[in-house]
Scaffold this motif. Structure first.
Motif, mmCIF file in Angstrom:
data_model
loop_
_atom_site.group_PDB
_atom_site.id
_atom_site.type_symbol
_atom_site.label_atom_id
_atom_site.label_comp_id
_atom_site.label_asym_id
_atom_site.label_seq_id
_atom_site.Cartn_x
_atom_site.Cartn_y
_atom_site.Cartn_z
ATOM 1 N N HIS A 63 0.844 -1.195 0.000
ATOM 2 C CA HIS A 63 0.000 0.000 0.000
ATOM 3 C C HIS A 63 0.880 1.245 0.000
ATOM 4 O O HIS A 63 2.100 1.163 0.144
ATOM 5 N N ASP A 67 5.604 4.864 5.176
ATOM 6 C CA ASP A 67 6.452 3.852 5.814
ATOM 7 C C ASP A 67 6.466 2.539 5.036
ATOM 8 O O ASP A 67 7.066 1.553 5.493
ATOM 9 N N HIS A 68 5.841 2.542 3.844
ATOM 10 C CA HIS A 68 5.861 1.343 2.989
ATOM 11 C C HIS A 68 6.358 1.623 1.569
ATOM 12 O O HIS A 68 6.709 0.695 0.856
ATOM 13 N N ASP A 170 -0.547 -3.570 6.168
ATOM 14 C CA ASP A 170 -1.159 -2.966 7.357
ATOM 15 C C ASP A 170 -2.656 -3.220 7.268
ATOM 16 O O ASP A 170 -3.281 -2.918 6.254
ATOM 17 N N HIS A 224 5.582 -4.863 12.268
ATOM 18 C CA HIS A 224 4.955 -3.536 12.409
ATOM 19 C C HIS A 224 4.512 -3.287 13.853
ATOM 20 O O HIS A 224 3.464 -2.680 14.103
HETATM 21 ZN ZN LIG Z 1 2.705 0.934 8.128
#
Ligand SMILES: [Zn+2]
Ligand SMILES: [Zn+2]
Length: 255
Positions: A63, A67-68, A170, A224
């Motif tokens: 996604h 942070d990805h 996530d 995570h």
């Molecule tokens: Zn994340």
């Protein structure tokens, strides 16, 4: 069965809690080297592990949160201006990926987006729900419960060289995780919270533990982890991912 080595470059949350790097997993198989997610700190994390960032042939994104996928602009700059490598790079992710990458790049390095990179750049938008073959790997994504803009957030399953890897991305609990994890050698699952929260964008340990037996995988790892998990005094029944962990899938007992 081929050789598949899985390296956890980063398994932290968006805030870098406990000094963990943002999400980035690296896979070396008989075809080459690919990454799953490429969070904002990933270039630093790869360099800290002495892994050349320009050795990655493909990146699969769950996604489009920073942070990805936040280090993609830095990687493109590195490949264009610092690296001698001209090997092709494929970046695959949810529909809308092309627009979001260009937007992110423009925000970080205005005016520097190119249409004629010195290396072939392929951006592939994966339609969730049906397996597709990308560079010799079979990739299946399914929408999950996590808002990252109009583009869907997904869990991902990748089959390569006789092995299968799953990652929740996530998400709050979603039944598609059972399908994504099924008969994988390794399944990494979001476990941001210790206890259930009204906000459903991430999984809690309580929920994951309740459903762990339904995840038919050889090895389940929590990833995570947020501050509540990292600071919990509990000893957990599910194994934690850790930055720098290296797993040979040949040594995992299948589910
Ligand atoms: Zn994340
Ligand atoms: Zn996210």
């Amino acid at each position: 069965m081929g050789s598949v080595i899985f390296t956890i470059v980063g398994c932290g949350d968006a805030m870098g809690s406990a000094g963990r790097f943002n999400t980035c997993f690296l896979v070396d198989d008989d075809i080459g080297r690919f990454a799953i997610d490429f969070g904002a700190s990933s270039l630093v994390a790869l360099n800290a592990l002495d892994i050349a960032p320009d050795s990655i042939d493909a990146i699969f994104l769950t996604h489009l949160h920073g942070d990805h996928f936040g280090a993609l602009p830095n990687l493109l700059l590195m490949r264009e201006y610092v690296s001698d490598a001209v090997r092709p790079l494929t970046i695959a992710g949810p529909p809308g990926l092309q627009t979001r990458i260009v937007g992110l790049f423009d925000a970080m390095f205005p005016g520097m987006w190119k249409t004629d990179w010195k290396f072939p750049l392929h951006i592939v938008e994966i339609e969730p729900g049906a397996p597709v073959e990308i560079l010799g790997r079979v990739v299946l994504t399914q929408p999950v419960t996590h808002y990252a803009g109009p583009e869907p957030s997904t869990a991902i399953r990748i089959e390569t060289c006789g092995h299968a890897i799953g990652f929740s991305g996530d998400t709050g609990w979603n039944e598609v995780l059972v399908e994504i994890a099924k008969r994988t050698d390794l399944f990494l699952c979001d476990c941001f919270d210790r206890h259930d929260k009204p906000f459903e964008g991430h999984l809690s340990y309580d929920t994951l533990l309740r459903n762990a037996d339904r995840l038919e995988t050889g090895r389940l790892l929590m990833t995570h982890l947020g501050p509540e998990m990292l600071n919990a005094p509990d000893s957990f029944e599910i194994e934690q991912a850790k930055d720098g962990m290296v797993i040979s899938l040949a040594e995992v007992t299948p589910a």
